[in-house]
Design an enzyme around this catalytic site. Structure first.
Site, PDB file in Angstrom:
ATOM      1  N   CYS A 191       0.979  -1.092   0.058  1.00 35.11           N
ATOM      2  CA  CYS A 191      -0.054  -0.015  -0.058  1.00 35.11           C
ATOM      3  C   CYS A 191       0.918   1.149   0.010  1.00 35.11           C
ATOM      4  CB  CYS A 191      -0.841  -0.102   1.152  1.00 35.11           C
ATOM      5  SG  CYS A 191      -2.147  -1.294   1.399  1.00 35.11           S
ATOM      6  N   HIS A 203      -3.156   7.194   2.650  1.00 37.16           N
ATOM      7  CA  HIS A 203      -3.739   5.860   2.149  1.00 37.16           C
ATOM      8  C   HIS A 203      -5.184   5.507   2.676  1.00 37.16           C
ATOM      9  CE1 HIS A 203      -4.137   1.875   0.911  1.00 37.16           C
ATOM     10  NE2 HIS A 203      -3.964   1.319   2.209  1.00 37.16           N
ATOM     11  N   ASN A 247     -10.068   0.522  -0.824  1.00 38.71           N
ATOM     12  CA  ASN A 247      -8.707   0.803  -0.673  1.00 38.71           C
ATOM     13  C   ASN A 247      -8.084  -0.109  -1.781  1.00 38.71           C
ATOM     14  OD1 ASN A 247      -6.130  -0.356   0.054  1.00 38.71           O
ATOM     15  ND2 ASN A 247      -6.402  -0.962   2.172  1.00 38.71           N
TER      16      ASN A 247
END
Length: 323
Positions: A128, A251, A281
């Protein structure tokens, strides 16, 4: 001092919109590391929105690849600035490994956009945190040579990395984002920060059947705390205050982590970019698309922006920009 400045950005998300209705009253399982089903819960739209913050997400078509999505996002960024890909000095492609190990996804993208033979290419796996890592590494290249143009790409198909009845499946989506960087003086990327905590490397892993597995509560506690610590460290180093920060682009891990960071940093709602409700996500692509959305409609001179992410490892990276 010469830093990397943002020239243009681009994004691409697949056409298929998957709403929470797909998970309503569906049995969702806590999978084990061995890939076996554990305890189950019934999917519930209200629970998904409250705990994850996701209302819908995009899923790639069956034939769509991370390179296909990256190509569209890259072309959008290059068109936005009327930039010739033959002038690129480097391509950094942040993505989780998918399919063949080599040649790299960056090689495929290089061919697709017809970049020059002089253009350096490589894939980057920081999960990520891949896009923020890519920004930091491209900035280092531009600072060292005081020249050069780099394309930082993040493209992920997370919908194929989980069982469709995994309890974590509702939080993830697919997408790609790109930033084109070039030399600038007196602004651009003014700070990069890395932190690695391998004590938590077993908390987010591929299980024995190569599907994503994570231990939610420990990840939440560790990441929530460190994101705030890193943001405060960077703000102190740059002598920025929370009130002077124009925008935080975090994020999009889940809404609880994002809101925890906003409140602990003392930020107003309009000081933080949240798009998890629309896209879920998207791993490395979350910060890339967030940066695109934050800047594509124009951003005032002098605006201070901080983007920050945590990925499997556990690795953290933040990038501070001044426009």
């Amino acid at each position: 001092m010469v830093n990397a400045g943002l020239i243009s950005t681009g994004m691409y998300v697949p056409k298929e919109v998957v709403t929470n209705d797909c998970f309503e009253c569906k049995k969702l399982y806590h999978y084990t590391l061995e890939g076996e089903r554990g305890k189950s819960v019934l999917g519930n739209t209200g629970w998904i929105i409250k705990n994850m913050g996701v209302r819908e997400r995009r899923y790639a078509a069956k034939e769509e690849t991370v390179v296909d999505m990256a190509e569209q996002a890259s072309l959008n960024a290059l068109r936005e600035s009327n930039f010739d890909p033959k002038d690129l000095d480097g391509i950094i492609f942040a993505t989780l490994p998918e399919g063949r190990s080599f040649p790299s996804k960056a090689a495929d993208l290089h061919e697709r956009i017809r970049a020059s033979p002089k253009c350096a290419i490589y894939d980057l796996n920081a999960a990520c945190a891949g896009f923020t890592y890519g920004l930091a590494l491209a900035n280092a290249q531009i600072q060292t040579k005081e020249e050069g143009y780099w394309l930082v790409v993040a493209s992920e198909i997370m919908s194929r990395r989980l069982y469709d009845d995994d309890v974590n499946a509702p939080i993830f989506g697919d997408g790609a984002g790109v930033a084109l960087l070039g030399p600038t003086e007196g602004g651009g990327i003014v700070d990069t920060y890395f932190l690695t905590e391998t004590s938590g490397k077993e908390l987010i892993v591929d299980n024995k059947k190569n599907y994503l597995w994570m231990e939610g509560n420990p990840v939440f506690k560790q990441v929530s705390s460190q994101l705030v610590n890193i943001a405060n460290t960077v703000l102190d180093k740059l002598k920025w205050t929370s009130s002077s920060l124009g925008l935080l682009v975090p994020h999009q891990s889940n809404i609880r982590i994002i809101e925890n960071a906003r409140k602990r940093l003392g930020l107003r709602e309009n000081q933080i970019l949240i798009n998890i409700d629309k896209y879920g996500n998207m791993s490395a692509a979350s910060c890339a698309i967030g940066l695109h959305e934050a800047t594509s409609s124009g951003i005032e001179d002098g605006t201070r922006l901080l983007t920050i992410a945590a990925g499997s490892g556990i690795v953290y990276c933040s990038v501070a920009m001044q426009f």
